[in-house]
Design a protein around this motif. Structure first.
Motif: not given
Length: 453
Positions: A248-257
């Protein structure tokens, strides 16, 4: 799956104007009610708790459903979800306008929040599809300007309506706007959906709601148990997203500072706005004894500087780094809050509020572009939902926490709307001081965390 156009033409820019309608209304609905509070309070006789829920239930439900709606739009079609949300928003607005008691008004505001959660991510995600990277920053800057203008113009428009009509008229304003969107949208807006996306995971939907709603409720009601329960569900939600092939939410986006810092800035910026807004608008009516219309007009300077600062942000971002633009803007906002913390009269309140809005415009415009720009095209709806969630959660958090602090200082046990002018001003000063500290710390963090990016 459609891809972003190589160069936006007349149709895209006219479509952007159509998308400005729900954007304006979403922002206005978060603030238009503030000047109507004394009127509906006299009519419906809500308790202090009911009054806070009337003001905050809209943002409460928007924050809870944004992640789900953003991902749903990527799956079923962003334009399709926008049309459904627009129709639902019009119906819920009519229900709120004619609510006969506080409970039904709270419920209607909650329904407005659910409908509103479909609109915000769809508009931002469609912009990311309609405009290529070279034009996207300017388009999102215009979107942020509309959002900023809606926040600023809400009390002004509300004041004009309340001068001639009853408090329910502030809700009926949405109906003709949504009618225009429903008629023009199918002809001007492209459809987009991620054809490679899987089915919506209903368990993740439940866990996202079970995370956000109890946390916000616990904050408002000082319920530590519900906050802990929400955090537990949050852990379960994160663990499930990591296991799913199509979360539902792609947590990989949080890898971008840049993505993570931008979300942090949006949360705390809107926390301070949500905390101070109720007290400034009520100060103009309760302490200065202005009518709703005159109070709205005194907010005009802040509305003007907010729109101007949002418009010039894309040009500033071409010359300066995000850290410098956002960090400096937050510093200006902190100065505005400091002026409000020392305010003991109308002039200082107007100047302080205008300064903090001068700093808020660039934060909203550039922060939103940083969030959307780091996401893949197919995940733009989800990224937009995160941006909207950050802002809506921030507003709800500000009203729920800072609003309670300010109310405690201002009331001394009596109803908020009956507090003495000096006591109400003290509540405003305390909330502003807390906002100044939060914003100053945020400015320093941005300079450090986004340096060189």
């Amino acid at each position: 799956m459609q891809t972003t156009v190589s160069r936006a033409g007349a149709r895209e820019w006219i479509g952007l104007a159509v998308l400005a309608l729900p954007t304006l209304l979403l922002a206005m609905d978060a603030t238009v009610l503030y000047l109507a509070v004394p009127h509906l309070a006299a009519d419906l006789r809500p308790t202090d708790t009911e009054l806070l829920w009337i003001v905050d239930s809209y943002g409460f439900m928007v924050a809870g459903f944004l992640i789900t709606m953003g991902t749903l739009g990527d799956r079923i079609g962003r334009r399709k979800l926008l049309m459904i949300g627009a129709a639902a928003f019009a119906v819920a607005s009519a229900l709120a306008a004619f609510a006969p008691d506080p409970l039904l008004l709270i419920l209607a505001r909650g329904l407005l929040g659910v409908a509103g959660a479909t609109l915000g991510p769809s508009t931002l995600a469609l912009i990311s599809t309609m405009f290529p990277p070279g034009q996207r920053a300017f388009a999102i800057g215009l979107w942020a300007t509309c959002f900023s203008a809606g926040i600023a113009l809400g009390p002004i428009v509300g004041g004009l309506l309340l001068e001639w009509f009853w408090w329910g008229s502030v809700f009926l304003l949405a109906v003709p706007f949504m009618a225009v969107l429903l008629l023009a949208g199918p002809f001007l807006l492209p459809e987009f959906r991620d054809t490679e996306a899987g089915k919506l995971d209903l368990t993740s939907v439940f866990l996202s709601l079970a995370t956000v709603l109890p946390v916000i409720y616990g904050i408002k009601q000082h319920g530590s148990f519900t906050i802990v329960a929400g955090l537990v569900f949050g852990v379960l939600f994160v663990r499930r997203q990591r296991k799913l092939a199509d979360p539902l939410l792609d947590l990989r986006m949080f890898a971008s500072r840049s993505f993570s810092v931008a979300l942090m800035v949006q949360v705390f910026t809107m926390t301070t706005i949500g905390g101070i807004y109720l007290f400034v608008t009520q100060y103009l009516q309760l302490v200065q004894d202005f009518t709703s219309l005159v109070a709205g007009l005194w907010l005009m300077p802040s509305a003007v500087v907010l729109v101007i600062s949002s418009l010039v942000t894309p040009k500033l971002a071409e010359r300066l780094s995000p850290a410098k633009v956002v960090g400096a803007a937050l510093a200006v906002a902190a100065i505005g809050y400091a002026v409000l913390a020392a305010a003991d009269g109308l002039a200082m309140v107007v100047v302080g509020f205008s300064l903090l809005y001068l700093g808020t415009g660039p934060v909203m415009a550039l922060g939103t572009d940083l969030v959307i720009g780091t996401a893949p095209v197919g995940k733009a709806g989800s990224a937009a939902a995160m941006s909207e969630t950050a802002m809506e959660f921030g507003i709800a958090f500000g009203v729920g926490v800072l609003g309670v602090v300010g109310t405690a200082v201002a009331t001394n046990g009596q109803p908020l709307l009956e507090s003495a002018p000096a006591e109400f001003t003290s509540g405003l000063n305390v909330v502003a001081l807390l906002c100044a500290v939060i914003t100053a710390v945020l400015s320093v963090l941005v300079f450090r965390l986004l340096k060189g990016r």
